[in-house]
Design a protein around this motif. Sequence first.
Motif, PDB file in Angstrom:
ATOM      1  N   LEU A  50      26.571  52.442   6.667  1.00 44.36           N
ATOM      2  CA  LEU A  50      25.683  52.465   7.689  1.00 44.36           C
ATOM      3  C   LEU A  50      25.596  50.557   7.775  1.00 44.36           C
ATOM      4  O   LEU A  50      25.015  49.822   8.322  1.00 44.36           O
ATOM      5  N   ILE A  51      26.072  49.560   6.422  1.00 43.21           N
ATOM      6  CA  ILE A  51      25.228  48.432   6.475  1.00 43.21           C
ATOM      7  C   ILE A  51      26.028  47.678   7.271  1.00 43.21           C
ATOM      8  O   ILE A  51      25.550  46.557   7.670  1.00 43.21           O
ATOM      9  N   THR A  52      27.235  48.433   6.799  1.00 45.85           N
ATOM     10  CA  THR A  52      28.477  47.828   7.619  1.00 45.85           C
ATOM     11  C   THR A  52      28.023  47.577   9.463  1.00 45.85           C
ATOM     12  O   THR A  52      27.883  46.805  10.005  1.00 45.85           O
ATOM     13  N   LYS A  53      28.370  48.766  10.120  1.00 49.62           N
ATOM     14  CA  LYS A  53      27.810  49.117  11.086  1.00 49.62           C
ATOM     15  C   LYS A  53      26.334  48.415  11.840  1.00 49.62           C
ATOM     16  O   LYS A  53      26.463  47.839  13.097  1.00 49.62           O
ATOM     17  N   ASN A  54      25.844  47.882  11.098  1.00 47.68           N
ATOM     18  CA  ASN A  54      23.996  47.574  11.225  1.00 47.68           C
ATOM     19  C   ASN A  54      24.730  46.138  11.132  1.00 47.68           C
ATOM     20  O   ASN A  54      23.592  44.913  11.394  1.00 47.68           O
ATOM     21  N   LYS A  55      25.222  45.402  10.427  1.00 48.76           N
ATOM     22  CA  LYS A  55      25.877  44.374  10.383  1.00 48.76           C
ATOM     23  C   LYS A  55      25.334  43.613   9.258  1.00 48.76           C
ATOM     24  O   LYS A  55      24.349  42.172   9.212  1.00 48.76           O
ATOM     25  N   GLU A  56      25.056  44.315   7.736  1.00 46.13           N
ATOM     26  CA  GLU A  56      23.909  43.731   7.243  1.00 46.13           C
ATOM     27  C   GLU A  56      24.751  43.126   5.961  1.00 46.13           C
ATOM     28  O   GLU A  56      26.079  44.040   6.030  1.00 46.13           O
ATOM     29  N   LYS A  57      24.218  42.652   5.043  1.00 41.30           N
ATOM     30  CA  LYS A  57      24.196  42.449   3.956  1.00 41.30           C
ATOM     31  C   LYS A  57      24.938  43.222   2.587  1.00 41.30           C
ATOM     32  O   LYS A  57      23.800  44.282   2.092  1.00 41.30           O
ATOM     33  N   ILE A  58      26.034  43.953   2.309  1.00 35.03           N
ATOM     34  CA  ILE A  58      26.346  45.120   1.512  1.00 35.03           C
ATOM     35  C   ILE A  58      25.762  44.283  -0.407  1.00 35.03           C
ATOM     36  O   ILE A  58      26.215  43.063  -0.993  1.00 35.03           O
ATOM     37  N   ASN A  59      24.564  44.232  -0.757  1.00 38.35           N
ATOM     38  CA  ASN A  59      23.648  44.575  -2.202  1.00 38.35           C
ATOM     39  C   ASN A  59      23.370  45.183  -2.069  1.00 38.35           C
ATOM     40  O   ASN A  59      22.580  46.810  -1.624  1.00 38.35           O
TER      41      ASN A  59
END
Length: 224
Positions: A142-151
Amino acid sequence: MNPLNHVAIIMDGNGRWGLKNAKSRNAGHKAGLKTVEKIIKQTIKQNIKYLTLYAFSTENWKRPKKEINYLFNILKNFLTNKIGDIYNQDIKLKIIGKKNFSKELNKLLKFSEKKTSKNKSLQINLALNYGSRSEIINAIKLITKNKEKINKKNISKYLQTRNIPDPEILIRTGNTKRLSNFLLWQVAYTEIFFEKKLWPDFNEKDYIKIIKKFKKIKRNFGKI
């Protein structure tokens, strides 16, 4: 004295208790439900706001079909007969895990969550068809899909326990010392108590003893 907001429990030992006392694993599951009711009442008395119960894991599908059907029938009967009491006790019910059960059970789970959604005294998170590894993988997707940082912040945001504090206590009954794919991310700094008693034999005194012990623990979180 340590504050306590969230207790998580792996309710292990029902089947073994049933075989030992009634030569039936199902009898153990039925007896275990009585322990659940006792622990819920004591959790409210202790003014603990969150209780997460590991009821059925993604790995539990490997069990005999008859046992699985019995477990879900117990759950259906419990919610059908007790949802009014749960509501009146100001308890909020939240399901964590994949809701891919029968239409009847999915409908009942959805109804139970909706009916209790505004309650505030205690939130019970019922882990059904839950596996922590798949939960973490899904959060990263979901983080990748929403183009957010993985943290850490974003992973926590996309877990099914978002907006729920991490548990301060994890209890596992049944004399087994492992986490069994339960809340692996959330219990990074949780105090873990392994209890020898099988779940149907676990009682309020055992629960209170653990709570008292927890409150005296010095919690450093990596510091001295």
